[in-house]
Write an enzyme that holds these catalytic residues in place. Structure first.
Site, short mmCIF file in Angstrom:
data_model
loop_
_atom_site.label_atom_id
_atom_site.label_comp_id
_atom_site.label_asym_id
_atom_site.label_seq_id
_atom_site.Cartn_x
_atom_site.Cartn_y
_atom_site.Cartn_z
N CYS A 178 -1.06 -4.57 -1.02
CA CYS A 178 -1.56 -5.75 -0.42
C CYS A 178 -2.44 -6.49 -0.65
CB CYS A 178 -3.13 -4.97 -0.17
SG CYS A 178 -2.76 -3.23 1.29
N GLU B 101 -5.46 -3.13 4.46
CA GLU B 101 -4.51 -3.93 4.84
C GLU B 101 -3.81 -5.26 5.44
OE1 GLU B 101 -7.57 -3.38 0.97
OE2 GLU B 101 -5.35 -2.03 1.92
N HIS C 185 -0.75 0.99 5.01
CA HIS C 185 -2.13 0.48 3.80
C HIS C 185 -2.60 -0.71 4.81
CE1 HIS C 185 -1.22 0.85 -0.66
NE2 HIS C 185 -0.44 1.70 -0.16
N CYS D 91 -5.13 -3.69 -3.47
CA CYS D 91 -4.06 -2.89 -4.40
C CYS D 91 -3.48 -4.20 -4.35
CB CYS D 91 -3.10 -2.01 -3.61
SG CYS D 91 -2.27 -2.03 -2.56
#
Length: 159
Positions: free
Chosen positions: A89, A58, A56, A86
């Site tokens: 993350c 991040e 992801h 999310c």
């Protein structure tokens, strides 16, 4: 680049997200890590490009910043992400310990385009054995030996 206006840093995270979509590398998410007014880490969603469900934006930005700063903690840093993080993350962000998080879109905005993490938040409330993917204890006594080694290690670097 060096800025002082947070909206300019957010614009860079959003640019990464948009560019990622244009290049078909993954989802519409971008993130940057800033320290002392300078971008020290960048990331964009690479889940489908790398076949890595943890790639992801991040997480990628945190990895990049930690590599560039030669540290595993991002104290003194700010994270700018094009969307509210999310649960995965958010966990990574808390472990990295930046001073602040700025986000663009909300988790509801993400859910509206099929990036819905609500089920993970709900799963966390359910007893382990009743989750969609059951979590079952196994070999705790043997696993505790590694914890004992850690606890007694005089050369460990705590985090």
């Amino acid at each position: 680049m060096k800025y002082t206006d947070p909206t300019l840093f957010m614009a860079e995270a959003i640019r990464l997200a948009s560019e990622n979509v244009s290049q078909n590398n993954g989802g519409p998410f971008g993130a940057i890590v800033v320290k002392n007014g300078k971008i020290v880490g960048t990331g964009y969603n690479q889940v489908t490009a790398t076949n890595d469900p943890t790639a992801h934006a991040e997480v990628m930005a945190i990895r990049d910043a930690c590599k560039n700063l030669k540290t595993f903690q991002l104290d003194g840093c700010e994270l700018y992400t094009s969307c509210e993080p999310c649960p995965m993350c958010l966990g990574a962000i808390y472990w990295a310990r930046p001073d602040k998080i700025y986000y663009g879109c909300t988790k509801d905005d993400a859910a509206a385009i099929t990036f819905d993490d609500a089920f993970i938040y709900e799963e966390l409330k359910i007893p382990l054995a009743q989750r969609t993917i059951p979590m079952l204890p196994l070999s705790r006594e043997a696993a505790l030996k590694a914890f004992e080694l850690w606890e007694n290690n005089t050369k460990k670097i705590t985090y």
